[in-house]
Design an enzyme around this catalytic site. Structure first.
Site, PDB file in Angstrom:
ATOM      1  N   SER A 240       0.997  -0.720  -0.156  1.00  0.00           N
ATOM      2  CA  SER A 240       0.312  -0.131   0.312  1.00  0.00           C
ATOM      3  C   SER A 240       0.762   0.878  -0.126  1.00  0.00           C
ATOM      4  CB  SER A 240      -0.928  -0.226   1.393  1.00  0.00           C
ATOM      5  OG  SER A 240      -0.335   0.067   2.169  1.00  0.00           O
ATOM      6  N   LYS A 241       0.098   2.008  -0.067  1.00  0.00           N
ATOM      7  CA  LYS A 241       0.986   3.362  -0.007  1.00  0.00           C
ATOM      8  C   LYS A 241       2.127   4.164   0.715  1.00  0.00           C
ATOM      9  CE  LYS A 241      -2.757   6.218  -2.495  1.00  0.00           C
ATOM     10  NZ  LYS A 241      -3.516   7.451  -2.212  1.00  0.00           N
ATOM     11  N   ARG A 242       1.658   3.532   2.482  1.00  0.00           N
ATOM     12  CA  ARG A 242       2.773   3.105   3.091  1.00  0.00           C
ATOM     13  C   ARG A 242       3.611   2.580   3.437  1.00  0.00           C
ATOM     14  NH1 ARG A 242       2.590  -0.910   7.004  1.00  0.00           N
ATOM     15  NH2 ARG A 242       1.007  -2.684   6.655  1.00  0.00           N
ATOM     16  N   HIS A 243       4.569   1.251   2.534  1.00  0.00           N
ATOM     17  CA  HIS A 243       5.270   1.527   2.348  1.00  0.00           C
ATOM     18  C   HIS A 243       6.015   2.533   1.406  1.00  0.00           C
ATOM     19  CE1 HIS A 243       2.630  -1.967   2.873  1.00  0.00           C
ATOM     20  NE2 HIS A 243       3.998  -2.618   4.004  1.00  0.00           N
ATOM     21  N   GLY A 244       5.829   3.199   0.532  1.00  0.00           N
ATOM     22  CA  GLY A 244       6.700   4.231  -0.008  1.00  0.00           C
ATOM     23  C   GLY A 244       6.527   3.843  -1.669  1.00  0.00           C
TER      24      GLY A 244
END
Length: 472
Positions: A240-244
């Site tokens: 997801s976005k939180r992984h970069g």
């Protein structure tokens, strides 16, 4: 499978092209290329509220960067509404679909009651045999799903799958505004486009039995299916976005090469022995959709970095140059204000994992810097460095501007002053680059160029003199 595969990649333009979508597109492209088939690009843009032109362009740009060129397309669903309406009306005329006038409130009540009983929410078929048409209500069209039997198919990745029709309800195929729903438009398109293998994420497995029943209702052959597993982040959670950088173009901005990312994406769920490095030709020759693993794949940034560095070191310079030029523009650097990019790449390519790092650490070759990095200046631009810097400047002013000659000039200066190379090399490096990191000093001098070298040594000498005056 020896039959040429005709497959499609069908993104919804509600955001960027993410890594999972890019891998699906790659598997579609490879399956088609490996069998001499065809790869179709279809943009599923019937969601008027969420689809945007910017997202369409981001998807097209991402595919173009990865060089996943379609044989047909892009084909836009928004331009095919008449075909969907005609096909839906055909099902109504044949008694295989019906008008449903149920309100959103009634459907929500049905849903809540089913969940309260611990059952799967499903439509109760109230309008199946309805003959009246309430005034002022625009109906949706529902597919009359079979009540009995099962849907069985062989997935090219997951094997045999069977779902009872009792688990499926009468899905909506056309909304009250006349637009098709996803499951219906997909079937009409895949049938019209003669798709014989549907490759997509395994989050679509629940849609497949519904779609197979639609194919059968239309009297059409059913394509084969291959549902590929999801991609997890480094931590094992869904990517997801939180992984970069999950957007394909964000990986470009971070300095990854398209060939490296293609190689890496192919290995996310597919393998050929223990081999890690594959050219595109290798992938086309070796790829089989049946070899895709059923289990979710974990995205390993360290492995991608290693692979990207391999490509940065080994790909032909001409292959990397377009990307390097893109990064120069992206970082606001003018390549005409320094060494030839071919020379820069030859010197710097083995020192970095990404092009973004390479360009940022090469900035001083193309643009002047305002200040010296404080730690490097404090350590190396001291009064004791003034004499070696002046001496090497005198030699460099009249030196032949070739790497070997420049290296000898620095070495001869050290010998003449009876000092170690470090006493000249590090102060000179800081004077030229503004910090203490660069290629070998002879290559650094060569890339900076005579004019800048002399000016920057003069600037460093002035800095040392001013510093000495302040401490004196």
């Amino acid at each position: 499978m020896t039959t040429p595969i005709r497959t499609r990649f069908a993104p919804s333009p509600t955001g960027y092209l993410h890594i999972g979508g890019a891998r699906t597109a790659l598997f579609c492209w490879l399956a088609a290329r490996a069998t001499g088939g065809e790869f179709v690009l279809r943009v599923e843009d019937t969601d008027r509220e969420r689809s945007t032109a910017e997202s369409v362009q981001a998807i097209l740009d991402g595919l173009a960067w990865l060089e996943l060129d379609p044989d047909e397309g892009p084909i836009y669903q928004s331009e095919r509404l008449a075909l969907y309406r005609e096909t839906a009306q055909r099902l109504v005329d044949e008694g295989k679909a019906y008008r449903c006038y149920c309100s959103k409130e009634r459907l929500e009540t049905l849903r809540e009651e089913a969940m309260a009983r611990g059952e799967k929410p499903r439509y109760d078929g109230r309008c199946r045999d309805r003959t009246d048409a309430p005034e002022g209500v625009e109906p949706v069209l529902r597919f009359r799903n079979p009540d009995e039997g099962t849907v069985r198919f062989t997935d090219r990745v997951r094997g045999e799958i069977e779902i009872a029709n009792a688990e499926l309800d009468d899905l909506v195929i056309q909304r009250s505004d006349g637009t098709p729903t996803y499951n219906f438009a997909v079937v009409v398109d895949d049938l019209d486009m003669k798709i014989n293998l549907v490759i997509r994420g395994d989050d679509h497995i629940n849609n497949t039995p519904r779609q197979i029943n639609l194919y059968r209702a239309l009297g059409a052959p059913v394509p084969e299916f291959a549902h590929v597993p999801m991609i997890l982040g480094d931590d094992g959670a869904r990517l997801s976005k939180r992984h970069g950088a999950v957007s394909v173009l964000a990986w470009r901005e971070q300095g990854y090469l398209p060939d490296a990312l293609v190689n890496y994406l192919a290995r996310l769920g597919w393998s050929y022995g223990d081999r890690e490095q594959f050219s595109r030709d290798d992938l086309v020759r070796l790829f089989r959709i049946e070899d895709v693993n059923r289990k979710a794949s974990r995205f390993d940034t360290e492995k991608l970095n290693w692979l990207n560095q391999h490509y940065l070191k080994t790909e032909p310079v001409a292959r990397i140059l377009p990307e390097l030029k893109w990064h120069f523009a992206h970082h606001g650097l003018d390549p005409s204000r320094g060494p030839a990019l071919e020379d820069l790449l030859t010197v710097q390519r083995e020192r970095f994992e990404t092009l973004a790092e390479l360009v940022e650490q090469s900035r001083a070759f193309y643009a002047d810097f305002e200040t010296f990095e404080s730690g490097a200046a404090k350590k190396h631009l001291r009064p004791v460095a003034a004499e070696p810097l002046q001496a090497v400047r005198d030699r460099l002013e009249h030196c032949t501007w070739e790497v070997d000659a420049l290296g000898r000039a620095v070495h001869d200066t050290a010998e003449s002053l009876a000092v170690g190379m470090g006493k000249i090399g590090q102060p000179l490096r800081v004077a030229l680059m503004g910090h203490g990191s660069s290629p070998s000093i002879d290559q650094t001098l060569w890339l900076v160029g005579r004019g800048r070298v002399l000016d920057r040594i003069d600037r460093a000498l002035a800095f040392i003199e001013e510093r000495a005056g302040q401490t004196g």
